[in-house]
Design a protein around this motif. Structure first.
Motif, PDB file in Angstrom:
ATOM      1  N   VAL A  70       0.880  -1.171   0.000  1.00  0.00           N
ATOM      2  CA  VAL A  70       0.000   0.000   0.000  1.00  0.00           C
ATOM      3  C   VAL A  70       0.916   1.220   0.000  1.00  0.00           C
ATOM      4  O   VAL A  70       1.903   1.252   0.741  1.00  0.00           O
ATOM      5  N   LEU A  71       0.622   2.181  -0.862  1.00  0.00           N
ATOM      6  CA  LEU A  71       1.432   3.396  -0.939  1.00  0.00           C
ATOM      7  C   LEU A  71       0.596   4.569  -0.445  1.00  0.00           C
ATOM      8  O   LEU A  71      -0.567   4.691  -0.829  1.00  0.00           O
ATOM      9  N   SER A  72       1.171   5.385   0.398  1.00  0.00           N
ATOM     10  CA  SER A  72       0.426   6.533   0.924  1.00  0.00           C
ATOM     11  C   SER A  72       1.153   7.838   0.641  1.00  0.00           C
ATOM     12  O   SER A  72       2.384   7.915   0.698  1.00  0.00           O
ATOM     13  N   VAL A  73       0.380   8.873   0.314  1.00  0.00           N
ATOM     14  CA  VAL A  73       0.893  10.204  -0.002  1.00  0.00           C
ATOM     15  C   VAL A  73       0.247  11.195   0.967  1.00  0.00           C
ATOM     16  O   VAL A  73      -0.971  11.181   1.134  1.00  0.00           O
ATOM     17  N   SER A  74       1.062  12.028   1.590  1.00  0.00           N
ATOM     18  CA  SER A  74       0.560  13.064   2.500  1.00  0.00           C
ATOM     19  C   SER A  74       0.684  14.427   1.849  1.00  0.00           C
ATOM     20  O   SER A  74       1.747  14.770   1.312  1.00  0.00           O
ATOM     21  N   LEU A  75      -0.367  15.224   1.937  1.00  0.00           N
ATOM     22  CA  LEU A  75      -0.365  16.588   1.383  1.00  0.00           C
ATOM     23  C   LEU A  75      -1.051  17.508   2.398  1.00  0.00           C
ATOM     24  O   LEU A  75      -2.089  17.145   2.970  1.00  0.00           O
ATOM     25  N   GLY A  76      -0.477  18.681   2.612  1.00  0.00           N
ATOM     26  CA  GLY A  76      -1.093  19.629   3.539  1.00  0.00           C
ATOM     27  C   GLY A  76      -0.521  19.507   4.938  1.00  0.00           C
ATOM     28  O   GLY A  76       0.684  19.301   5.121  1.00  0.00           O
ATOM     29  N   ASP A  77      -1.397  19.603   5.926  1.00  0.00           N
ATOM     30  CA  ASP A  77      -0.946  19.706   7.326  1.00  0.00           C
ATOM     31  C   ASP A  77      -0.163  18.488   7.816  1.00  0.00           C
ATOM     32  O   ASP A  77      -0.388  17.354   7.371  1.00  0.00           O
ATOM     33  N   ASP A  78       0.722  18.750   8.779  1.00  0.00           N
ATOM     34  CA  ASP A  78       1.542  17.699   9.393  1.00  0.00           C
ATOM     35  C   ASP A  78       0.660  16.746  10.200  1.00  0.00           C
ATOM     36  O   ASP A  78      -0.308  17.180  10.844  1.00  0.00           O
ATOM     37  N   ALA A  79       1.048  15.473  10.198  1.00  0.00           N
ATOM     38  CA  ALA A  79       0.258  14.461  10.908  1.00  0.00           C
ATOM     39  C   ALA A  79       1.186  13.513  11.651  1.00  0.00           C
ATOM     40  O   ALA A  79       2.248  13.136  11.154  1.00  0.00           O
ATOM     41  N   LEU A  80       0.756  13.122  12.826  1.00  0.00           N
ATOM     42  CA  LEU A  80       1.526  12.179  13.636  1.00  0.00           C
ATOM     43  C   LEU A  80       1.056  10.759  13.310  1.00  0.00           C
ATOM     44  O   LEU A  80      -0.083  10.396  13.625  1.00  0.00           O
ATOM     45  N   PHE A  81       1.933  10.027  12.641  1.00  0.00           N
ATOM     46  CA  PHE A  81       1.620   8.681  12.114  1.00  0.00           C
ATOM     47  C   PHE A  81       2.205   7.656  13.068  1.00  0.00           C
ATOM     48  O   PHE A  81       3.396   7.675  13.359  1.00  0.00           O
ATOM     49  N   ARG A  82       1.350   6.767  13.575  1.00  0.00           N
ATOM     50  CA  ARG A  82       1.808   5.734  14.515  1.00  0.00           C
ATOM     51  C   ARG A  82       1.848   4.379  13.806  1.00  0.00           C
ATOM     52  O   ARG A  82       0.878   3.988  13.152  1.00  0.00           O
ATOM     53  N   MET A  83       2.965   3.712  13.946  1.00  0.00           N
ATOM     54  CA  MET A  83       3.159   2.407  13.296  1.00  0.00           C
ATOM     55  C   MET A  83       3.391   1.350  14.358  1.00  0.00           C
ATOM     56  O   MET A  83       4.199   1.557  15.274  1.00  0.00           O
ATOM     57  N   GLY A  84       2.700   0.236  14.213  1.00  0.00           N
ATOM     58  CA  GLY A  84       2.858  -0.869  15.150  1.00  0.00           C
ATOM     59  C   GLY A  84       3.220  -2.143  14.429  1.00  0.00           C
ATOM     60  O   GLY A  84       3.941  -2.124  13.428  1.00  0.00           O
ATOM     61  N   GLY A  85       2.720  -3.229  14.933  1.00  0.00           N
ATOM     62  CA  GLY A  85       3.027  -4.539  14.373  1.00  0.00           C
ATOM     63  C   GLY A  85       1.778  -5.271  13.955  1.00  0.00           C
ATOM     64  O   GLY A  85       0.709  -4.666  13.821  1.00  0.00           O
ATOM     65  N   PRO A  86       1.891  -6.577  13.760  1.00  0.00           N
ATOM     66  CA  PRO A  86       0.770  -7.357  13.230  1.00  0.00           C
ATOM     67  C   PRO A  86      -0.368  -7.594  14.221  1.00  0.00           C
ATOM     68  O   PRO A  86      -1.432  -8.049  13.836  1.00  0.00           O
ATOM     69  N   ASP A  87      -0.156  -7.264  15.492  1.00  0.00           N
ATOM     70  CA  ASP A  87      -1.290  -7.322  16.427  1.00  0.00           C
ATOM     71  C   ASP A  87      -1.286  -6.040  17.256  1.00  0.00           C
ATOM     72  O   ASP A  87      -0.281  -5.333  17.340  1.00  0.00           O
ATOM     73  N   ARG A  88      -2.416  -5.776  17.876  1.00  0.00           N
ATOM     74  CA  ARG A  88      -2.599  -4.482  18.559  1.00  0.00           C
ATOM     75  C   ARG A  88      -1.658  -4.282  19.737  1.00  0.00           C
ATOM     76  O   ARG A  88      -1.462  -3.159  20.189  1.00  0.00           O
ATOM     77  N   THR A  89      -1.096  -5.384  20.268  1.00  0.00           N
ATOM     78  CA  THR A  89      -0.258  -5.273  21.467  1.00  0.00           C
ATOM     79  C   THR A  89       1.201  -4.979  21.138  1.00  0.00           C
ATOM     80  O   THR A  89       1.984  -4.688  22.037  1.00  0.00           O
ATOM     81  N   ALA A  90       1.578  -5.032  19.880  1.00  0.00           N
ATOM     82  CA  ALA A  90       2.978  -4.792  19.507  1.00  0.00           C
ATOM     83  C   ALA A  90       3.368  -3.351  19.848  1.00  0.00           C
ATOM     84  O   ALA A  90       2.529  -2.450  19.787  1.00  0.00           O
ATOM     85  N   PRO A  91       4.624  -3.124  20.209  1.00  0.00           N
ATOM     86  CA  PRO A  91       5.061  -1.753  20.462  1.00  0.00           C
ATOM     87  C   PRO A  91       4.912  -0.884  19.220  1.00  0.00           C
ATOM     88  O   PRO A  91       4.946  -1.399  18.095  1.00  0.00           O
ATOM     89  N   THR A  92       4.724   0.396  19.440  1.00  0.00           N
ATOM     90  CA  THR A  92       4.518   1.304  18.305  1.00  0.00           C
ATOM     91  C   THR A  92       5.590   2.389  18.291  1.00  0.00           C
ATOM     92  O   THR A  92       6.266   2.628  19.287  1.00  0.00           O
ATOM     93  N   GLN A  93       5.722   3.001  17.157  1.00  0.00           N
ATOM     94  CA  GLN A  93       6.680   4.088  16.957  1.00  0.00           C
ATOM     95  C   GLN A  93       5.961   5.131  16.115  1.00  0.00           C
ATOM     96  O   GLN A  93       5.208   4.772  15.200  1.00  0.00           O
ATOM     97  N   SER A  94       6.195   6.398  16.397  1.00  0.00           N
ATOM     98  CA  SER A  94       5.470   7.455  15.683  1.00  0.00           C
ATOM     99  C   SER A  94       6.429   8.373  14.941  1.00  0.00           C
ATOM    100  O   SER A  94       7.570   8.553  15.352  1.00  0.00           O
ATOM    101  N   VAL A  95       5.940   8.929  13.870  1.00  0.00           N
ATOM    102  CA  VAL A  95       6.731   9.868  13.072  1.00  0.00           C
ATOM    103  C   VAL A  95       5.778  10.953  12.553  1.00  0.00           C
ATOM    104  O   VAL A  95       4.611  10.673  12.262  1.00  0.00           O
ATOM    105  N   TRP A  96       6.277  12.188  12.501  1.00  0.00           N
ATOM    106  CA  TRP A  96       5.475  13.252  11.883  1.00  0.00           C
ATOM    107  C   TRP A  96       5.609  13.157  10.369  1.00  0.00           C
ATOM    108  O   TRP A  96       6.730  13.151   9.850  1.00  0.00           O
ATOM    109  N   LEU A  97       4.487  13.076   9.693  1.00  0.00           N
ATOM    110  CA  LEU A  97       4.483  13.112   8.227  1.00  0.00           C
ATOM    111  C   LEU A  97       4.166  14.534   7.780  1.00  0.00           C
ATOM    112  O   LEU A  97       3.278  15.189   8.343  1.00  0.00           O
ATOM    113  N   HIS A  98       4.901  14.980   6.774  1.00  0.00           N
ATOM    114  CA  HIS A  98       4.749  16.339   6.253  1.00  0.00           C
ATOM    115  C   HIS A  98       4.260  16.283   4.812  1.00  0.00           C
ATOM    116  O   HIS A  98       4.339  15.239   4.152  1.00  0.00           O
ATOM    117  N   SER A  99       3.841  17.421   4.316  1.00  0.00           N
ATOM    118  CA  SER A  99       3.345  17.502   2.948  1.00  0.00           C
ATOM    119  C   SER A  99       4.432  17.039   1.973  1.00  0.00           C
ATOM    120  O   SER A  99       5.582  17.498   2.043  1.00  0.00           O
TER     121      SER A  99
END
Ligand code: MD6
Ligand code: FE
Length: 211
Positions: free
Chosen positions: A139-168
């Motif tokens: 899946v390919l994603s494109v961000s345009l406009g305001d900054d967004a805090l994107f949280r990434m985890g693992g294959p189940d909801r309990t996996a640790p997550t890491q976040s990154v700000w996505l910019h336009s």
């Protein structure tokens, strides 16, 4: 490579939890053209405020381009051949298709370009993209406009997550082991970008549905 001027320097890829993040892949000078294309899609297929199967209003507004659009309503989450208003989905704009082939290397065109619009206060809860028939395609994603805090985890909801700000102009690829990873948007800094006159964030996600 960059989708703008061929003299632009190459964009380094940051890999976090299996997500490939191409920061600034779409040059600022090229972004207005993307917005024009998206406005044309929205003029033909208006944004809708979806409701989850459980009856909760989603805070993002959505539409799509391509053979299929992803829809959410009381009946469930699914790909549909028509907009909820009854019309066909418009074709995926050429520059969007070009980026898909260039970044993913996939020969096949995507079936769906989902368009999410985040106004003030909109977010997206942690979810998997799993309504497609074949998870070997990224899946390919494109961000345009305001900054967004994107949280990434693992294959189940309990996996640790890491976040990154996505910019336009940032492009993210979710494939391989990360294809079924949980991910979401915790918040958007409304008005942080001048790309859209009234603020807001547009996210495009391109998928092969392989129905
Ligand atoms: C967003 N993105 O950025 C939400 N899905 O607004 C997604 O849900 C997403 O960024 C699949 C792959 C990449 C993504
Ligand atoms: Fe997603």
């Amino acid at each position: 490579m960059n989708s703008g001027d061929s003299a632009d320097p190459p964009v380094p890829t940051l890999r976090l939890r299996g997500f490939d993040i191409h920061a600034g892949l779409i040059p600022a000078a090229g972004q207005a053209g993307w917005v024009d294309d998206i406005r044309a899609v929205v003029a033909a297929a208006p944004l809708v405020a979806p409701v989850t199967p459980g009856g909760r209003a989603m805070s993002v507004r959505m539409t799509a381009a391509g053979r299929l659009g992803w829809v959410a309503d009381r009946a469930g989450y699914r790909y549909a051949a028509r907009h909820p208003g009854g019309g066909d989905w418009p074709p995926i704009p050429e520059r969007v298709l070009g980026l898909w082939h260039q970044v993913t290397g996939v020969q096949r065109a995507p079936d769906c370009c989902l368009i999410n619009f985040y106004g003030a206060g909109a977010r997206m809860g942690m979810h998997q993209d799993r309504d497609e028939g074949d998870f070997t395609f990224p899946v390919l994603s494109v961000s345009l406009g305001d900054d967004a805090l994107f949280r990434m985890g693992g294959p189940d909801r309990t996996a640790p997550t890491q976040s990154v700000w996505l910019h336009s102009g940032d492009v993210v690829v979710m494939g391989g082991a990360a294809r079924l990873a949980f991910h979401g948007i915790d918040r958007v800094r409304h008005g942080s970008s001048a790309l859209l006159p009234k603020g807001g964030r547009i996210n495009l996600t391109l998928r092969v549905v392989a129905d």
